[in-house]
Write an enzyme that holds these catalytic residues in place. Sequence first.
Site, PDB file in Angstrom:
ATOM      1  N   HIS A  19       3.282-107.777  60.687  1.00 57.99           N
ATOM      2  CA  HIS A  19       2.777-108.586  59.580  1.00 57.99           C
ATOM      3  C   HIS A  19       1.876-109.713  60.081  1.00 57.99           C
ATOM      4  CE1 HIS A  19       6.255-107.336  56.658  1.00 57.99           C
ATOM      5  NE2 HIS A  19       5.677-106.309  57.253  1.00 57.99           N
ATOM      6  N   SER A  49       2.295-102.055  56.386  1.00 60.13           N
ATOM      7  CA  SER A  49       2.415-103.492  56.125  1.00 60.13           C
ATOM      8  C   SER A  49       1.425-104.331  56.916  1.00 60.13           C
ATOM      9  CB  SER A  49       3.845-103.954  56.423  1.00 60.13           C
ATOM     10  OG  SER A  49       4.770-103.256  55.634  1.00 60.13           O
TER      11      SER A  49
END
Length: 311
Positions: A259, A213
Site C-alpha cells: 500500500h 491494492s
Amino acid sequence: MEQAPGNPQEPRDAQSGNGSPEGRNDSLGCYRHPDRTTGITCTRCDRPICPDCMVSAAVGFHCPECVRGNSGTGHAPGANRPRTVAGGALTADPKLLTKILIGINVAIFLVGLRLGDPFVQALELIGGARESMLSSPYGVVQGEWYRLLTAMFLHQQPMHIVFNMMSLWWLGPPLEAALGRVRFLALYFLAGLGGSALSYLLAAVNQPSLGASGAIFGLLGATAVLLRRLNYDMKPVLILLGINLAITFLWPDIAWQAHVGGLVVGAAVAYAMVHAPRERRTVVQAGACVAALLVIIAVVCIRTAQLTGYS
C-alpha cells in the site's frame, strides 16, 4: 464535406465602383457559435471565428476545420487537438482501460477459483520459500521476477476483489480521462510494481502477498495530486486516504508495504505528469516513468543481493 470558403451566414462585402467596401459588418457571428459576435475571420477561408475557435497561425488565426484539414496552416492534422491536463488525447470512452483492467482481474480470480491453490501459489509475490527440505526453493530471489507483476492481478477472497474492483471503478475513470490512456496505464503498472518492490524489500522472505491494492493506492495518491493541481476540494480524498491508511496499519494480514509503495510511486509519477511544463511535457513525463522504473528495479536488485544464497 467542408463548406466552401466564405462567410456561411451572410455574403461577402459588396464592392463599390471605386473599390471601397460598402456595408461592412465588423461584428459577425462565429460560424460555430452564432450567438458570439466577432471581428476575427480565418485567414484561409474567411469564416468568422470567436476566441474559443481561433487557432494561432504564422499570420492571423485559422478555424478548426482548416487546422484539421492541414489547409496550409503549417500544422499537421490534429496538432491542435484538445488535450487533457496531462497532455493526453481525449477519447470517446474514458473508462475503457479501467473496464479492461477490471475484466482481467475478475477473469484471473475466476481461474484461481477453478484451479485452486497451485495456480495462486505459482503467481503470488513471495521473496523465497520451499515446500520441504527436499524440494527446490522458489520465489523472486530465485529469478521469478514475474511474480512482482502477476501478484498485482491475483485475489483469493471474494471480499478482497470486490473491494479492490469497486475502488478501481471509482478512481480509474476520472484519472483515465484526466491523464489519457497511455499515461494512466503507465501510472497503474508503476504503482503496482512499486508496491510489489517494497513488499519484497521489507516483508518476511517467506511471506506471500497478492492483490491489486498497491496499484489502487497509487491511483488514490494520483487522485490527490490531480485534485491539488486543479485546485479542487481535497477533503473527500484526504479523508478516504486517511481511512485506508488506518485500515492498512490496524487491520491484520494486510501487506502495508504494498500500500505504501504504491501510494508513493503513484503520487510521484502523477505529480510529474500533471506538472510537467507544456513545452517539454513528453520528455519530463517519460523521464519520470523511466526514473520510477529504475528505482523499482534497484530496490528489487538490492533485496535479491541481500537474499542471495537463501536456501
